[in-house]
Design an enzyme around this catalytic site. Sequence first.
Site, PDB file in Angstrom:
ATOM      1  N   GLY A   3       0.811  -1.117  -0.002  1.00 12.76           N
ATOM      2  CA  GLY A   3      -0.149   0.128   0.109  1.00 12.76           C
ATOM      3  C   GLY A   3       0.837   1.408  -0.041  1.00 12.76           C
ATOM      4  N   SER A   4       0.393   2.277   0.705  1.00 12.25           N
ATOM      5  CA  SER A   4       1.017   3.391   0.588  1.00 12.25           C
ATOM      6  C   SER A   4       2.411   3.623   1.401  1.00 12.25           C
ATOM      7  CB  SER A   4       0.083   4.688   1.176  1.00 12.25           C
ATOM      8  OG  SER A   4      -1.213   4.950   0.342  1.00 12.25           O
ATOM      9  N   THR A   5       2.935   2.699   2.082  1.00  7.81           N
ATOM     10  CA  THR A   5       3.981   2.655   2.648  1.00  7.81           C
ATOM     11  C   THR A   5       5.172   2.613   1.560  1.00  7.81           C
ATOM     12  OG1 THR A   5       4.217   0.227   2.537  1.00  7.81           O
ATOM     13  CG2 THR A   5       3.467   1.681   4.842  1.00  7.81           C
ATOM     14  N   PHE A   6       4.738   2.125   0.379  1.00  6.82           N
ATOM     15  CA  PHE A   6       5.706   2.369  -0.858  1.00  6.82           C
ATOM     16  C   PHE A   6       6.094   3.777  -1.544  1.00  6.82           C
ATOM     17  CE2 PHE A   6       6.615   1.966  -5.389  1.00  6.82           C
ATOM     18  CZ  PHE A   6       7.769   1.072  -5.424  1.00  6.82           C
ATOM     19  N   LYS A   7       4.989   4.785  -1.007  1.00  3.06           N
ATOM     20  CA  LYS A   7       5.115   6.084  -1.682  1.00  3.06           C
ATOM     21  C   LYS A   7       6.335   6.777  -1.581  1.00  3.06           C
ATOM     22  CE  LYS A   7       0.206   6.588  -1.779  1.00  3.06           C
ATOM     23  NZ  LYS A   7      -1.122   7.190  -1.469  1.00  3.06           N
TER      24      LYS A   7
END
Length: 291
Positions: A3-7
């Site tokens: 999820g958004s921890t990749f951003k």
Amino acid sequence: MPGSTFKPITVLAALEGGFVNPNETFNCTGVVRVGNTQLRCNPPHGKQTVVDGLKNSCNTVMAELAFRVGPEKLASYAKLLGLGSKTGLNLEPEEIEGLIGDPEWKRQARGEVWYPMETALIAIGQSFVNVTPIQLAQVYAAIANGDQVYQPQLVQKISKATGETVEEFPPKAVKKLKIKPENLAVVREGLQQVVTDGTARYAFAGFPLAEIPVAGKTGTAENKGKNDYAFFASYAPADQPELVVVVVIEEGGFGSQAAAPVARKVYEAYFGLAQKKETAPSEPTTVTLVE
């Protein structure tokens, strides 16, 4: 899928490649349209910089950055930080590599073409992106220390009952990153604002952030008709990092509501804040949780 921890990786790739200026603004209307498909961002965030995009977890910002960078370079930065390969944690043969997909991988593995929306999806940690919690910890440790990717280890040292050290296991540097300090500073600022003013602010309400600043990123990963997976990847103190905490809760829902509060408890225990809470008089508080 992380999820958004990749951003933060998406932002780093765009900054390092010269595809965005930290002061540039994007207009988030709540919907990113790509051909006949669309990616939603709820609620619409209006004007956003890349720091705002991290703070508010704005899909519009990340999609635009991904289209500029391209899926190949985005994948290469993810791999540079350690995703898509085993960390070397001494759990062999149990450790898995995970997956960082790109057009060539999809062509070889599936015999299919790459669609533009898939570029936007990998930028937000969805679609062909699979990571393990220890890989996320390795990535955030690299962001925290600034220039080194370290191999995770389970044991720091072995001691006798008398306290005598039998064997020590010093940190193992896997690679040295060549990321510009000013670009890393932008990402770190965004991660710190996630906690002070962004998606994790309610989870850390009342936490002594002035004394122990925390930097991190919430994440919510889709789970095929079931409750989503909740993520929170973080480190503290943000200005002099000592500890990386990654929380993943299967079918936990929103990362801001399920995972971030757990990380907070870890930090409270590590920094001795839990004992202070027990002795301090309690006051009633009302907090409304939002993603």
